[in-house]
Scaffold this active site. Structure first.
Site, short mmCIF file in Angstrom:
data_model
loop_
_atom_site.label_atom_id
_atom_site.label_comp_id
_atom_site.label_asym_id
_atom_site.label_seq_id
_atom_site.Cartn_x
_atom_site.Cartn_y
_atom_site.Cartn_z
N GLY A 71 0.82 -1.22 0.00
CA GLY A 71 0.00 0.00 0.00
C GLY A 71 0.84 1.26 0.00
O GLY A 71 0.49 2.27 0.60
N ASN A 126 5.51 5.54 -11.66
CA ASN A 126 4.82 4.28 -11.37
C ASN A 126 3.37 4.46 -11.81
O ASN A 126 2.57 5.06 -11.11
CB ASN A 126 4.94 3.98 -9.86
CG ASN A 126 4.12 2.77 -9.44
OD1 ASN A 126 3.44 2.15 -10.25
ND2 ASN A 126 4.19 2.45 -8.16
N CYS A 129 0.67 0.80 -9.90
CA CYS A 129 0.62 0.12 -8.60
C CYS A 129 -0.75 -0.51 -8.36
O CYS A 129 -1.76 0.17 -8.42
CB CYS A 129 0.93 1.07 -7.47
SG CYS A 129 0.97 0.19 -5.91
N ILE A 192 7.77 -5.57 -15.65
CA ILE A 192 6.39 -5.31 -15.26
C ILE A 192 6.28 -5.05 -13.76
O ILE A 192 7.16 -5.46 -13.01
CB ILE A 192 5.47 -6.52 -15.61
CG1 ILE A 192 5.98 -7.81 -14.97
CG2 ILE A 192 5.33 -6.65 -17.09
CD1 ILE A 192 5.13 -9.05 -15.22
N ASN A 193 5.20 -4.40 -13.37
CA ASN A 193 4.84 -4.36 -11.96
C ASN A 193 4.22 -5.71 -11.63
O ASN A 193 4.20 -6.62 -12.47
CB ASN A 193 3.86 -3.20 -11.70
CG ASN A 193 3.99 -2.66 -10.29
OD1 ASN A 193 4.07 -3.44 -9.33
ND2 ASN A 193 4.03 -1.35 -10.14
N THR A 194 3.70 -5.87 -10.43
CA THR A 194 3.21 -7.18 -10.02
C THR A 194 1.96 -7.61 -10.79
O THR A 194 1.23 -6.80 -11.34
CB THR A 194 2.89 -7.17 -8.51
OG1 THR A 194 2.06 -6.05 -8.23
CG2 THR A 194 4.15 -7.09 -7.68
N GLY A 245 10.40 -8.95 -13.13
CA GLY A 245 9.25 -9.79 -12.82
C GLY A 245 9.63 -11.25 -12.84
O GLY A 245 9.64 -11.88 -13.89
N GLY A 267 14.02 -8.35 -7.86
CA GLY A 267 13.48 -7.90 -6.59
C GLY A 267 13.16 -9.03 -5.64
O GLY A 267 13.92 -9.30 -4.69
C1 LIG Z 1 7.13 -5.85 -1.33
C2 LIG Z 1 7.04 -5.18 -2.68
C3 LIG Z 1 6.83 -3.82 -2.76
C4 LIG Z 1 6.76 -3.19 -4.01
N1 LIG Z 1 6.59 -1.82 -4.07
C5 LIG Z 1 6.61 -1.20 -5.28
C6 LIG Z 1 6.56 0.23 -5.36
O1 LIG Z 1 6.52 0.95 -4.37
N2 LIG Z 1 6.59 0.78 -6.60
C7 LIG Z 1 6.67 0.04 -7.75
O2 LIG Z 1 6.69 0.60 -8.84
N3 LIG Z 1 6.74 -1.32 -7.69
C8 LIG Z 1 6.72 -1.94 -6.50
N4 LIG Z 1 6.83 -3.31 -6.44
C9 LIG Z 1 6.97 -4.09 -7.69
C10 LIG Z 1 8.43 -4.37 -8.02
O3 LIG Z 1 9.15 -3.18 -8.22
C11 LIG Z 1 8.56 -5.28 -9.28
O4 LIG Z 1 7.99 -4.60 -10.38
C12 LIG Z 1 7.87 -6.62 -9.12
O5 LIG Z 1 8.01 -7.12 -7.80
C13 LIG Z 1 8.35 -7.67 -10.11
O6 LIG Z 1 9.71 -7.99 -9.93
P1 LIG Z 1 10.25 -9.22 -9.00
O7 LIG Z 1 9.44 -10.45 -9.35
O8 LIG Z 1 11.71 -9.36 -9.33
O9 LIG Z 1 10.03 -8.80 -7.59
C14 LIG Z 1 6.89 -3.95 -5.20
C15 LIG Z 1 7.11 -5.34 -5.11
C16 LIG Z 1 7.19 -5.97 -3.88
C17 LIG Z 1 7.45 -7.45 -3.82
#
Ligand SMILES: Cc1cc2nc3c(=O)[nH]c(=O)nc-3n(C[C@H](O)[C@H](O)[C@H](O)COP(=O)(O)O)c2cc1C
Length: 306
Positions: A71, A126, A129, A192-194, A245, A267
């Site tokens: 959040g 971003n 989100c 990508i984002n999540t 991702g 990440g």
């Molecule tokens: C705990 C957590 C917090 C995250 N917070 C943000 C954020 O503040 N802003 C953002 O753009 N992405 C955020 N992400 C997404 C990551 O930057 C990334 O896009 C995503 O986790 C995919 O990469 P990964 O599988 O290597 O983690 C967050 C991901 C996680 C796991």
């Protein structure tokens, strides 16, 4: 490992590995990633106001990765920009990407105005989100018109700092949104984002594990979604891509680069394997390139398209 040097938007990176936004929350703590040898670091997304974040638990590991609903817990732009200023002063050698989140164009512009005088190497918008839906309405980047509109306005005030658009995979056509961002002046795409949102239920407690019930899915399970998104974006735009991702092994890195990424974010793998994952990936990638007689990563970018 000289073969790992990369140029992205005219900025030099010692290696292609980036800490994605939000993996570390506190700004000074991002130093840990630099000490672990990342090529670049993205700071936690900053919002206009300080945000306490969603109810606990906010992160949960499962067999194929993680689910989170933090959040956007952050200090807000006033305190946050001061901390960023200090962080940038003490870090001259590793490129820093400042991530910003807002749901109104005007608010984005306010945040950018505050950050530009600090001269970070990049500003990341971003636009994706998934965990702030209820409070703010839908994230702006989910529609191509909106994403392009923000990028266009931001570019008018971002001066020489390259602007990156971070996109969500949870849309019908991510390539179309990326193209709209490029046409509006974006210097790069981050994807990508999540994925999701998803939900995990604790079968003993008979309730969702996350305080906010649902959250974004990250980690190894989402890699095929990442590869498909990067592949499609690469076909649609000419600006360079930061792919992320689900990357946790050097083979994943090669896949994402072959799909079209110039830099790669890692990440969730740092939660699963620790910060040493960056060394493991660098060694694996460098040996693969040496074995295949690949002199620089640029030779591999988009290789799966030809
Ligand atoms: C705990 C957590 C917090 C995250 N917070 C943000 C954020 O503040 N802003 C953002 O753009 N992405 C955020 N992400 C997404 C990551 O930057 C990334 O896009 C995503 O986790 C995919 O990469 P990964 O599988 O290597 O983690 C967050 C991901 C996680 C796991």
């Amino acid at each position: 490992m000289d073969n790992l040097n990369v140029k992205y938007c005219n900025v030099n990176f010692n290696n292609p590995f980036i800490l994605p936004s939000g993996i570390i929350t506190e700004i000074p703590e991002h130093r840990r990633a630099i000490e672990a040898g990342v090529g670049g670091v993205t700071l936690k997304s900053l919002t206009f106001e300080k945000r306490e974040g969603n109810p606990l638990p906010r992160v949960w590991k499962y067999d194929c990765g993680m689910i989170n609903s933090v959040g956007l817990r952050n200090a807000g732009i006033e305190d946050g920009s001061r901390e960023i200023g200090e962080f940038l002063k003490s870090n001259k050698n590793t490129p820093v990407i400042v991530s910003l989140f807002a749901t109104k164009v005007k608010e984005f512009l306010y945040l950018v105005e505050k950050i530009v005088p600090l001269s970070p190497q990049f500003i990341e918008l971003n636009l994706s989100c998934p965990n702030v839906d209820d409070e703010f309405g839908k994230p702006l980047g989910m529609e191509k018109g909106a994403a392009g509109k923000i990028v266009k306005q931001v570019k008018k005030i971002s001066e020489k700092i390259p602007v990156l658009a971070k996109l969500s995979p949870n849309v019908n056509d991510i390539a179309d949104i990326a193209k709209n961002c490029e046409d509006s002046g974006a210097d790069g795409i981050v994807a990508i984002n999540t994925v999701g949102p998803g939900m995990i239920i604790d079968i003993e407690k008979r309730k969702p594990v996350l305080g906010a019930k649902k959250g974004g899915v990250s980690g190894p399970g989402i890699l095929p979604v990442t590869v498909r998104c990067i592949y499609e974006i690469y076909e649609a735009v000419k600006i360079p891509i930061i792919g992320m991702g689900g990357i946790s092994k050097w083979q994943d890195v090669v896949e994402v680069v072959m799909a079209g990424a110039t830099l790669v974010g890692v990440g969730t793998a740092t939660y699963l394997k620790g910060m040493k994952v960056y060394d493991e990936l660098k060694n694996g990638l460098s040996s693969f390139m040496a074995k295949k007689n690949i002199k620089g990563l640029a030779e591999l970018v988009g290789a799966a398209h030809f």
